[in-house]
Write an enzyme that holds these catalytic residues in place. Structure first.
Site, PDB file in Angstrom:
ATOM      1  CG  HIS A 152       5.912  -4.859   3.142  1.00 47.88           C
ATOM      2  ND1 HIS A 152       6.415  -5.654   3.971  1.00 47.88           N
ATOM      3  CD2 HIS A 152       5.038  -3.944   3.559  1.00 47.88           C
ATOM      4  CE1 HIS A 152       5.665  -5.251   5.108  1.00 47.88           C
ATOM      5  NE2 HIS A 152       4.618  -4.491   4.704  1.00 47.88           N
ATOM      6  CE1 TYR A 192      -3.238 -10.408   6.224  1.00 45.10           C
ATOM      7  CE2 TYR A 192      -2.911  -8.284   7.102  1.00 45.10           C
ATOM      8  CZ  TYR A 192      -2.373  -9.525   6.749  1.00 45.10           C
ATOM      9  OH  TYR A 192      -1.167  -9.748   7.108  1.00 45.10           O
ATOM     10  CB  THR A 241       2.835  -9.796  10.474  1.00 45.04           C
ATOM     11  OG1 THR A 241       2.866 -10.296   9.155  1.00 45.04           O
ATOM     12  CG2 THR A 241       3.237  -8.543  10.420  1.00 45.04           C
TER      13      THR A 241
END
EC number: 2.3.1.21
Length: 775
Positions: free
Chosen positions: A476, A592, A605
């Site tokens: 990621h 979240y 993000t």
């Protein structure tokens, strides 16, 4: 995915976002054929400067430069000096004497060309600055659907006008605005508003006092440094996000950070493992070629607002290198092979023959050769990849001690310098709509496998199962999920609609049997290293065995019927998640949801805190069961409107969490203690959610091919006593959910929560009398 995963920065948990750090290295070709290695490299080097020039002058072009030159020369012949004397000044400044300047005509033409080039470059600069100013306007996001203002219409026309010429992938990068730094009072106000429904009066008063003290005493100094950074940095968040949230995390990548992506689940192109992989790998290298040549169109919101493309730079040829304190992302400028794992053995498969990319049938033959190879694993080789699944410090120490020289270094380099990693699995998971557990087992296989048949450090691993089903496991730090989703859409569409298969399920064409066989990687792994491998394997297995994953397809309705409720599908699902969580746990929690900030340069993000006062009011009213339907509808619409507004604020740089995170980093740099920031950054996200992006590329018409749907993907739970929820609103009639939790928590149960989500969606639909198909 809108990408999601987050945890406590204080505890060093890995979040599902990241930033940027690149090391350029060239991957050497095979020694046996220097020409083979050089030829494609030359073509890339030739096209790269050309693309760089075209990108550098966008929205200008060589043709527009020629038009300006011709207009200047033409006006001169018509005895009109459009330069107002500048051409004459330039001509006087040119050196006299021999050479190209000796005749007056040549000097005049050269001076006109210089003047024209200057005017052309000034025009490009003006257009770029104008486009940047236009792209800084985000009022269009806050206007109601169908109620576009005249100002926004004029704005949209101007943006289209300035970006009408066909752009390349990175053409808009320098025209994208920078991510703005919100004001501290605005962020504090939004933060307190977000935690109000989670705290009682006494707790809220304490937090309000901490926040006010921080705002008045500590924040002004920290904010000054942050604003200063935003002036010189391309993005004031992304580099710190990657460094501190990802690369400095010492926790294992498996479950904690890496996520998975599923294949088409309702159709099947072939049952032959090697054939499917041959097509897919060929399609991926086709995509990489388009990426290198910048032939991929930028993603555009509304078809006119460009999204930042920088994350795509590290999609291929990228590996996370372990370090004792922090990891490093190593990105190669090119790679001509893939690394393959099968039954405990590692292989190196070349992707090119000379300067030509291998055809799918050739790749099928190479992968089949690996499948047919009966040789056993070498000592310590079978579970070697478990090192990438264990603790980062242990992997860094083992890498330095056992893989820094000799054949081990050569073999490790072959893996780390590969374009990507391929795992040939012996299992055959798939989705069977009649077997509810099948999708969950498929997801578990992709999320962690057996903890040693994935190279978790690679930017992504393609997993090819024995039945021809595929999937991805993705690291990621280098990028967020919509980036890998863009690649995956292209690959699946190319495989199905462009490459195809024979009637017997093999790749089209005739393979070349003279191709050299895949190269078996050689290792010399001592017993001390084998002990470390086994230790990492035990750590990873404990993590994997603790994950409960529940995946399901919600069939009663999808996006089409949700819109009849006059709300956004995402808000509908998020409010349903709040209702489901309250029914599951009897309380609300910090929630979240990831939203993107790619309308800004190098944006990644931001967090949408989906648990609001409005959504909790609706949930409480639903649970009481004594409210009239009209009142519940009104409460729902208020909650939906609030959620959509928060999402838009997050996308436009007015979020909460990235600003507070960066203020926290500045405080650590300056050695300033802040009880408020320490508490905020240590709050657990017990409900971590993400929507999966789809149809970013129009590879096919989803109405014509409604069964060509991937099921999305998912990730492990963030909090030990929380849930991770990923969902994909798959077209008009279905939604896929991926829910994760931990068996070790007595408070959570993924399947139970999934059932609550089903019921919450149905209950909200009933409020609006939305007709549903049979469940």
């Amino acid at each position: 995915m809108g990408c999601c995963r987050c945890g406590s920065v204080e505890k060093g948990k890995t979040r599902h976002e990241g930033g940027r750090r690149t090391q350029q290295v060239r991957d050497p070709g095979p020694h046996r054929c220097l020409l083979t290695a050089v030829t494609p490299a030359v073509s890339v080097l030739v096209s790269a400067p050309q693309n760089g020039i075209l990108r550098g002058v966008y929205p200008g072009s060589p043709t527009s430069w020629l038009v300006v030159v011709m207009a200047t020369v033409g006006s001169s012949y018509c005895k009109v000096d459009i330069s107002m004397g500048l051409i004459c000044c330039i001509q006087r400044c040119l050196p006299e004497g021999c050479g190209p300047y000796r005749t007056p005509q040549t000097r005049a033409l050269l001076s006109m060309a210089i003047f024209s080039t200057g005017v052309w470059m000034m025009g490009i600069f003006f257009f770029r600055q104008t486009l940047k100013m236009l792209l800084s306007y985000h009022g269009w996001m806050f206007e109601m659907h169908g109620q576009t203002s005249h100002f926004t219409k004029v704005w949209a026309f101007c943006v289209r006008l300035l970006s009408s010429r066909r752009p390349m992938l990175y053409s808009f990068q320098t025209s994208l605005p920078k991510l703005p730094v919100p004001s501290v009072p605005a962020t504090i106000h939004r933060y307190l508003e977000s935690v109000r429904p989670l705290l009682d009066d006494e707790e809220y008063y304490r937090m309000e006092t901490l926040a006010k003290e921080f705002q008045d005493k500590t924040a002004p100094r920290l904010q000054k440094y942050l604003v200063l950074k935003s002036w010189w940095a391309t993005n004031y968040v992304s580099d710190w996000w990657e460094e501190y949230v990802y690369l400095r995390s010492r926790a294992p990548l498996v479950v904690n950070s890496n996520y998975y992506v599923m294949d088409f689940v309702l159709i099947k192109n072939t049952d032959i493992q090697a054939a499917r992989l041959g097509n897919i790998v060929h399609a991926m290298i086709m995509y990489r070629r388009k990426l290198d040549r910048e032939e991929i169109k930028p993603v555009m919101a509304l078809g006119i607002v460009p999204m930042c493309s920088y994350q795509m730079e590290r999609m291929f040829n990228t590996t996370r290198i372990p370090g004792k304190e922090t990891d490093l992302l190593q990105h190669l400028s090119d790679s001509r092979h893939v690394a393959v794992y099968h039954k405990g053995r590692f292989f190196k498969v070349w992707l090119y023959e000379g300067s030509h990319l291998l055809k799918p049938c050739d790749l099928e033959m190479q992968f089949q050769r690996i499948l047919d190879d009966p040789s056993p694993p070498q000592p310590g080789e079978e579970k070697l990849a478990a090192l990438t699944a264990g603790g980062r410090v242990e992997w860094a120490q083992a890498r330095q001690a056992f893989f820094s020289s000799g054949k081990n270094k050569t073999a490790l380099d072959a893996i780390e310098r590969a374009a990507f990693f391929v795992a040939l699995d012996e299992e055959s998971p798939h989705y069977d709509p009649e077997d509810e557990a099948s999708l969950s087992l498929y997801g578990k296989a992709l999320l962690h496998g057996n903890c040693y048949n994935r190279w978790f450090d690679k930017s992504f691993t393609i997993i090819a199962f024995k039945n021809g089903q595929l999937g991805l496991n993705t690291e990621h730090a280098w990028a967020d999920a919509p980036i890998i989703g863009h690649l995956w859409e292209f690959v699946l569409g190319t495989d199905t609609f462009h490459l195809g298969y024979t009637e017997t399920g093999h790749c089209l064409g005739k393979p070349n049997p003279m191709l050299a066989a895949p190269q078996r990687l050689q290792w010399d792994i001592p017993e001390q290293c084998q002990a470390v491998i086994e230790s990492s394997y035990q750590v990873a297995t404990a993590l994997a065995d603790d994950v409960e994953l529940y995946c399901f397809q919600f069939l009663p309705f999808g996006k089409g019927l949700i819109k009849k409720c006059r709300t956004s599908p995402d808000a509908f699902v998020q409010i349903a998640l709040q209702l489901a969580h309250f029914r599951d746990r009897g309380k609300f929690c910090l929630t979240y949801e990831a939203s993107m900030t790619r309308m800004f340069r190098e944006g990644r993000t931001e967090t949408v805190r989906s648990c609001t006062s409005e959504s909790t009011a609706f949930v409480q009213a639903m649970v009481k069961g004594s409210h009239m339907k009209a009142d519940l509808q009104d409460l729902f619409r208020k909650a939906s409107k609030k959620h959509q507004n928060m999402y838009r604020l997050a996308m436009t740089g007015a979020g909460i969490d990235r600003h507070l995170f960066c203020l926290y980093v500045v405080s650590k740099y300056l050695g300033v203690s802040s009880p408020f920031l320490a508490e905020v950054l240590s709050e657990p996200w017990r409900l971590s959610t993400s929507q999966i992006a789809q149809f970013q590329i129009r590879m096919f018409d989803p109405e014509q091919y409604p069964n060509h749907l991937g099921a999305g993907g998912g990730f492990g739970p963030v909090a030990d006593d929380g849930y991770g929820v990923s969902y994909m609103i798959a077209g008009e009639n279905t939604i896929f959910f991926h829910i994760s939790s931990k068996f070790s928590s007595s408070e959570t149960n993924a399947q139970r929560f999934g059932n609550h989500i089903r019921q919450a969606l149905l209950d909200i639909a009933d409020l609006f009398q939305v007709p549903k198909a049979d469940s």
